[in-house]
Design a protein around this motif. Structure first.
Motif: not given
Length: 277
Positions: A23-27, A55-58, A36
């Motif tokens: 899992i990666s995360c970005t703002t 905040w987005v987890f992908y 996405k």
């Protein structure tokens, strides 16, 4: 050999299993719109796209995040030429201000599948060029130079319509329209001749007005003198009519100081007798 194949399959299976938990995360900044995009599936991103914020987890192995800014973008394009009626070429050096319409990021990516710099340098540049080309071809060279405001208004109207169809909002554009040097010289000479003619006309009109003022003034003075002379003549005429012999004698008596004359007048009478009619 069989053991090797089993090892490879096992490794791939393990990698696939592990990837499900990577899992990666970005703002996504408030001034940007996040998108996405899925890397897997039959469409590979064409349909599996969603707008994301905060905040987005992908999973970077199966999807990625694209961000488009929603604040004003300024793009200074390289100069290009467009032709007016008759083929005269004009140089345009445009600078475009625009921004992405909020909520349109997914549609823009689905349509072009490019990052914003690529869209600017290709898609938007083509829209800008075509707008200038189409409008310039409706003007003659002289009218294009003398009606730049109308020209730019029409270009802006075309840009506004074209950009909104692609998910962007037009703000403004500067054209920096430059005609050929030879045409500009001809236009400058024509404008100079027109200005000189207007200046001469104004000078003639001013001199004519001055002459008319002088004539009017002289006529007024002459008329005043005539009126004054007529008044004086009328006054003298009235005086003549009122100066009767009796009135003259009365005026003489009124002015006499009572002294007798010392000079012999040849008559025993000391009073000058005025004939009475």
């Amino acid at each position: 050999m069989r053991k090797t194949i089993i090892s490879i399959v096992s490794a791939l299976g393990l990698l696939l299993l592990v990837s499900q938990f990577v899992i990666s995360c970005t703002t996504i900044d408030a001034s940007h719109e996040g998108i996405k995009v899925s890397k897997i599936g039959s469409d590979r991103g064409a349909s599996d796209i969603e707008n994301v914020t905060g905040w987005v987890f992908y999973n970077p192995l199966t999807s990625f995040i694209e961000q488009y800014p929603t604040f004003t973008q300024t793009k200074d394009y390289d100069p290009f030429t467009v032709s007016a009626k008759g083929g005269t070429l004009f140089k345009i050096d445009p600078t475009l201000n625009y921004h992405l319409v909020k909520g349109q990021g997914a549609s823009v990516y689905r349509k072009y599948r490019k990052e914003l710099p690529d869209i600017e340098n290709n898609i938007l540049r083509t829209i800008v060029y075509n707008s200038y080309r189409d409008v310039a071809n409706t003007f003659t060279p002289d009218s294009l130079v003398n009606n730049r405001v109308s020209f730019e208004d029409q270009v802006e109207a075309k840009l506004q319509k074209a950009l909104v169809n692609d998910g962007f909002a037009f703000e403004n554009i500067t054209s920096n329209l430059t005609p050929p040097e030879s045409l500009q010289a001809m236009i400058d000479a024509k404008n100079t001749a027109v200005q000189n003619a207007l200046r001469l006309n104004n000078q003639v009109a001013a001199e004519k007005a001055s002459a008319e003022i002088a004539v009017t003034k002289a006529s007024g003075i002459a008329r005043a003198k005539i009126i004054e002379a007529e008044a004086e003549a009328r006054a003298n005429e009235l005086k003549q009519k009122t100066l009767t012999p009796m009135l003259i004698q009365q005026q003489w008596i009124a002015k006499w100081n009572g002294s007798l004359p010392t000079t012999q007048l040849g008559s025993s009478s000391t009073m000058i007798q005025m004939p009475i009619k």
